[in-house]
Design a protein around this motif. Structure first.
Motif, PDB file in Angstrom:
ATOM      1  N   SER A 544       0.832  -1.207   0.000  1.00  0.00           N
ATOM      2  CA  SER A 544       0.000   0.000   0.000  1.00  0.00           C
ATOM      3  C   SER A 544       0.863   1.253   0.000  1.00  0.00           C
ATOM      4  N   ARG A 545       2.074   1.153   0.521  1.00  0.00           N
ATOM      5  CA  ARG A 545       2.928   2.330   0.682  1.00  0.00           C
ATOM      6  C   ARG A 545       3.750   2.629  -0.570  1.00  0.00           C
ATOM      7  N   ALA A 546       4.391   1.617  -1.132  1.00  0.00           N
ATOM      8  CA  ALA A 546       5.383   1.856  -2.177  1.00  0.00           C
ATOM      9  C   ALA A 546       4.871   1.451  -3.558  1.00  0.00           C
ATOM     10  N   GLN A 547       5.301   2.192  -4.553  1.00  0.00           N
ATOM     11  CA  GLN A 547       4.973   1.877  -5.939  1.00  0.00           C
ATOM     12  C   GLN A 547       5.790   0.674  -6.407  1.00  0.00           C
ATOM     13  N   LYS A 548       5.189  -0.124  -7.270  1.00  0.00           N
ATOM     14  CA  LYS A 548       5.802  -1.381  -7.693  1.00  0.00           C
ATOM     15  C   LYS A 548       7.170  -1.162  -8.334  1.00  0.00           C
ATOM     16  N   GLN A 549       7.288  -0.195  -9.243  1.00  0.00           N
ATOM     17  CA  GLN A 549       8.562   0.007  -9.923  1.00  0.00           C
ATOM     18  C   GLN A 549       9.638   0.476  -8.945  1.00  0.00           C
ATOM     19  N   TRP A 550       9.229   1.282  -7.954  1.00  0.00           N
ATOM     20  CA  TRP A 550      10.205   1.718  -6.951  1.00  0.00           C
ATOM     21  C   TRP A 550      10.729   0.520  -6.171  1.00  0.00           C
ATOM     22  N   ILE A 551       9.843  -0.426  -5.828  1.00  0.00           N
ATOM     23  CA  ILE A 551      10.266  -1.621  -5.088  1.00  0.00           C
ATOM     24  C   ILE A 551      11.294  -2.398  -5.895  1.00  0.00           C
ATOM     25  N   VAL A 552      11.029  -2.571  -7.194  1.00  0.00           N
ATOM     26  CA  VAL A 552      11.974  -3.292  -8.058  1.00  0.00           C
ATOM     27  C   VAL A 552      13.327  -2.592  -8.069  1.00  0.00           C
ATOM     28  N   ASP A 553      13.311  -1.287  -8.289  1.00  0.00           N
ATOM     29  CA  ASP A 553      14.576  -0.531  -8.355  1.00  0.00           C
ATOM     30  C   ASP A 553      15.318  -0.577  -7.021  1.00  0.00           C
ATOM     31  N   PHE A 554      14.570  -0.481  -5.936  1.00  0.00           N
ATOM     32  CA  PHE A 554      15.202  -0.495  -4.614  1.00  0.00           C
ATOM     33  C   PHE A 554      15.850  -1.845  -4.334  1.00  0.00           C
ATOM     34  N   LEU A 555      15.176  -2.923  -4.658  1.00  0.00           N
ATOM     35  CA  LEU A 555      15.717  -4.260  -4.392  1.00  0.00           C
ATOM     36  C   LEU A 555      16.990  -4.509  -5.193  1.00  0.00           C
ATOM     37  N   LYS A 556      17.062  -3.992  -6.391  1.00  0.00           N
ATOM     38  CA  LYS A 556      18.256  -4.193  -7.221  1.00  0.00           C
ATOM     39  C   LYS A 556      19.390  -3.256  -6.807  1.00  0.00           C
ATOM     40  N   ASN A 557      19.042  -2.105  -6.280  1.00  0.00           N
ATOM     41  CA  ASN A 557      20.065  -1.141  -5.874  1.00  0.00           C
ATOM     42  C   ASN A 557      19.578  -0.389  -4.637  1.00  0.00           C
ATOM     43  N   PRO A 558      19.672  -1.016  -3.456  1.00  0.00           N
ATOM     44  CA  PRO A 558      19.148  -0.388  -2.232  1.00  0.00           C
ATOM     45  C   PRO A 558      19.823   0.946  -1.948  1.00  0.00           C
ATOM     46  N   GLN A 559      19.004   1.956  -1.668  1.00  0.00           N
ATOM     47  CA  GLN A 559      19.510   3.278  -1.343  1.00  0.00           C
ATOM     48  C   GLN A 559      18.764   3.781  -0.121  1.00  0.00           C
ATOM     49  N   THR A 560      19.509   4.313   0.809  1.00  0.00           N
ATOM     50  CA  THR A 560      18.873   4.720   2.056  1.00  0.00           C
ATOM     51  C   THR A 560      18.032   5.970   1.881  1.00  0.00           C
ATOM     52  N   LEU A 640      12.539  12.844   1.302  1.00  0.00           N
ATOM     53  CA  LEU A 640      11.388  12.887   0.397  1.00  0.00           C
ATOM     54  C   LEU A 640      11.760  13.336  -1.012  1.00  0.00           C
ATOM     55  N   ASN A 641      13.042  13.289  -1.374  1.00  0.00           N
ATOM     56  CA  ASN A 641      13.468  13.690  -2.713  1.00  0.00           C
ATOM     57  C   ASN A 641      12.667  13.000  -3.803  1.00  0.00           C
ATOM     58  N   ASN A 642      12.383  11.725  -3.587  1.00  0.00           N
ATOM     59  CA  ASN A 642      11.711  10.941  -4.618  1.00  0.00           C
ATOM     60  C   ASN A 642      10.347  10.451  -4.129  1.00  0.00           C
ATOM     61  N   ALA A 643       9.674  11.259  -3.309  1.00  0.00           N
ATOM     62  CA  ALA A 643       8.389  10.824  -2.757  1.00  0.00           C
ATOM     63  C   ALA A 643       7.389  10.486  -3.859  1.00  0.00           C
TER      64      ALA A 643
END
Length: 712
Positions: A544-560, A640-643
């Motif tokens: 409910s919180r995160a967009q699907k594409q953001w999850i994919v990108d985060f998992l491949k390249n985790p950024q704090t 929140l740069n990429n909120a």
């Protein structure tokens, strides 16, 4: 005797009657005097006099009665007369410390003392009306009141889940689990994991016999308080899971011999591509590049390292996995390569995820570990052990069972030991006469016995098999509290009805998601529907919180998203298929019922609404005090740069309306925004789509590292 003399009394008879009458009169006088002087009556009169000096006398004496107060709970077999003396126990105006005991009010608790009495929590003899009989051990009553610092133990007899009001009890329960006490003892409500200690079936392929000898002799520190090197591991203030056993030289040789030949499964070494070795082996940047990759992979999220800064040495990092400060001097180099590439190939139950290492990364990192995370003096003082003899191996096999090692460690072909130590499930309800004090010069009370047994097991039983622990005072009291809470099953149905069971948590993923979830051990750090670790954010509603594409990108390249955090999501080198599998499941299954995407139509958001939202963010509500945008702002909340590329519109609106409804313990304040303000702020946040640049390895102090948790 003549008849005329029979009606006459002699002087002697008259004297006897007179003395008897006087004695009877004295006895009759003593009885009311003694009754008048009873302790409980004196306290009653004292309270009456005390209350009459107070401005709220009428209120204090509204329920006063001169006779015995009694609370009767027949279903619990409790008769409680404590409030006879503790008269002001429920009077809020008597809570001040200046009020003398026993009239001072009890601190606020969820239970009404006038309904429940005192002995359910404080123990003691509730039916007694004298101080000594009520509070202390007597020939007829062996369970005195608990010292105040252990009062939380009584909460644990009914509340099987941890409460915010009982931190000492919770700490004690955690210690019982962390130190694997359930390996030897039966402990109620302490879960036994699939693997208590490491599986030793193949330990001979991992470490040398000399290292095993050193670890068994002193499994605690690298550096002692005087700076002397003593063993593999850095001295911390926390008790290690592996306790210190009292082992003779012959026993050390025998156990080290037996364990060093445990090589049931031949280690299949992994050969790194020769071209990688050729390209990097002579490169002067090899070790520094290996350290950089080690830090970029955020191995310190799970493992700690000892770091010296400004002359002070501290551990930095997580405690999920073992500390790695000197691991290069501990493990076989071939084993290290094979382990990093496929941990489950060596230890099926390990929590270590399987990374997608490239040969180049694997070579760099293992060379760094074998070169820098070492200690040339580690095995100083270990005798020349040589090849183990058959006699030593047989001795070690026998000792492994006699010392209870098989209660925590598995070895293929060796049956695990259960209930090696005594059953402790009802220890907290035992009388002193049921305990073995031996020659120990300690008070004959349950509390004294437990603490003596924990600190020096042989002090109360010379033949004790329990190993030696080194407790700090707070942990000693915490684990004592947890043991005192274990009074066995409820004795009556009424007590059974009072039991508050912990909420059952479970998460059973299926299909391809389950395979990826298990490979990367997501549950080690994250909670799913309440199940899992608490090092990183809970993901129960991440869909409910995160967009699907953001999850994919985060998992491949985790950024704090929280730059101040030291413990961060490791870089697993996850491939596209694995990332998509996780993202699909998360967005479809892990949903919050209060977040409905259909309620938000982003087409209605206009530039004017976004402009208003920006003004609200920066001027009226000054959200930049906690959140960062474009490098400016606070670090309390996430960046929140990429909120707009991260959060779903429905989540943003639901969060702005009531953050605590989504995450109950969040520190985000509830602002009571109007609906127009919610829409405007959502419109503004969705315009923020600046990609987060990869964060460099942080050089934050050890204090901050210890204080912060992992995050995104």
């Amino acid at each position: 005797m003549p008849a005329e003399d029979m009606g006459k009394l002699t002087d002697r008879t008259r004297l006897i009657f007179a003395v008897t009458s006087v004695v009877l009169l004295i006895v009759l006088a003593i009885s009311p005097f003694k009754d008048f002087r009873r302790e409980w009556k004196q306290y009653k009169r004292s309270y009456l006099r005390f209350a009459q000096t107070r401005p709220d006398t009428k209120k204090l004496l509204a329920d006063y009665r001169p006779d015995i107060d009694q609370i009767w709970l027949p279903g619990m077999n409790v008769v409680d007369r404590c409030t006879t003396c503790h008269q002001g126990i429920t009077q809020a105006s008597l809570a001040d410390k200046a009020v003398p005991q026993p009239f001072r009010a009890h601190p606020p608790i969820p239970h009404n003392v006038r309904d429940w009495g005192c002995t359910i929590c404080h123990r003691g003899q509730g039916a007694a009306t004298e101080v000594a009989e009520a509070h202390e051990s007597t020939l007829a009553w062996e369970q005195p009141t608990l010292p105040t610092r252990f009062a939380q133990a009584s909460c644990g007899t009914c509340h099987y889940a941890n409460l915010a009001q009982t931190p000492q009890l919770a700490r004690g329960r955690a210690l019982l689990a962390e130190l694997n006490c359930q390996g030897c003892h039966r402990l109620p409500r302490i879960d036994r994991p699939a693997m208590l200690g490491p599986d030793l079936t193949n330990i001979g392929t991992k470490v040398s016999r000399e290292w095993i000898y050193k670890w068994l002799k002193e499994p605690r520190t690298i550096v002692d308080k005087d700076g002397n090197v003593t063993v593999n591991g850095y001295e911390t203030e926390e008790e290690p899971r592996m306790p210190k056993f009292r082992l003779s030289e012959a026993e050390l040789r025998g156990l080290s011999a037996y364990l060093s030949v445990q090589k049931a499964k031949a280690l299949a070494p992994y050969r790194i591509d020769a071209r990688v070795v050729t390209a990097w082996s002579k490169n002067p940047e090899l070790i520094s590049q290996g350290e950089l990759r080690f830090r970029q992979m955020f191995c310190s999220t799970c493992h700690s390292l000892a770091v010296t800064r400004a002359g002070e040495t501290k551990l930095i990092g997580g405690d999920i996995g073992p500390e790695l400060t000197k691991v290069g001097s501990k493990v076989n180099p071939d084993w290290l390569v094979a382990w990093l590439r496929d941990p489950q190939g060596y230890l099926p139950h390990t929590r270590m995820p399987r990374y997608g290492w490239s040969d180049e990364d694997l070579y760099k990192v293992t060379q760094y570990i074998n070169t820098k995370l070492t200690d040339s003096d580690l095995l100083t003082g270990v005798p020349q052990l040589g090849q183990p003899t058959e006699h030593e191996i047989q001795l070690g096999n026998r000792l492994f069972l006699e010392k209870g090692c098989a209660s925590c460690h598995a070895i293929e072909g060796l049956n695990p030991q259960k209930d090696f130590g005594p059953d402790l499930s009802a220890l907290g309800g035992k009388n002193a006469s049921e305990l073995e004090f031996g020659t120990a010069k300690i008070p004959h009370t349950l509390v004294a016995y437990i603490q003596a047994k924990l600190q020096e097991p042989t002090s109360v039983n010379a033949a004790a098999r329990m190993p030696q622990y080194n407790w700090n005072p707070s942990d000693l009291d915490a684990i004592t509290t947890a043991l005192l809470s274990m009074k066995g099953p409820p004795a009556t149905s009424a007590l059974q009805n009072l039991v508050v069971h912990p909420k059952e948590v479970a998460f059973h993923p299926t299909g391809s998601f389950a395979e990826v979830y298990e490979r990367y051990k997501c549950y080690t750090c994250h909670k799913f529907n309440g199940y899992g670790g608490d090092l990183a954010p809970e993901l129960s509603y991440e869909g409910s919180r995160a967009q699907k594409q953001w999850i994919v990108d985060f998992l491949k390249n985790p950024q704090t998203l929280r730059p101040t955090l030291v413990l961060r999501m490791p870089e697993f080198n996850m491939n596209d298929k694995e990332a998509a599998t996780l993202a699909d499941y998360i967005t479809m299954v892990l949903q919050h019922p209060a977040v409905n995407p259909a309620n938000v139509d982003v087409k209605h958001f206009t530039p004017a609404m976004a402009a208003l939202g920006k003004e609200l963010y920066e001027v009226k509500y000054q959200c930049q005090s906690c959140h960062t945008i474009g490098g400016a702002g606070g670090y309390v909340g996430p960046n929140l740069n990429n909120a707009g590329g991260w959060l779903t519109p429905a989540w943003i609106e639901a969060w702005l309306r009531n953050p605590q409804a989504l995450v109950p313990d969040t520190i985000e304040p509830r602002r009571n925004f109007t609906e127009d303000e919610v829409a405007a702020l959502t419109a503004y946040l969705l315009t923020l789509r600046q990609n987060i640049k990869p964060q460099k390895t942080s050089n934050i102090t050890a204090t901050r590292a210890a204080a912060q948790g992992a995050g995104r």
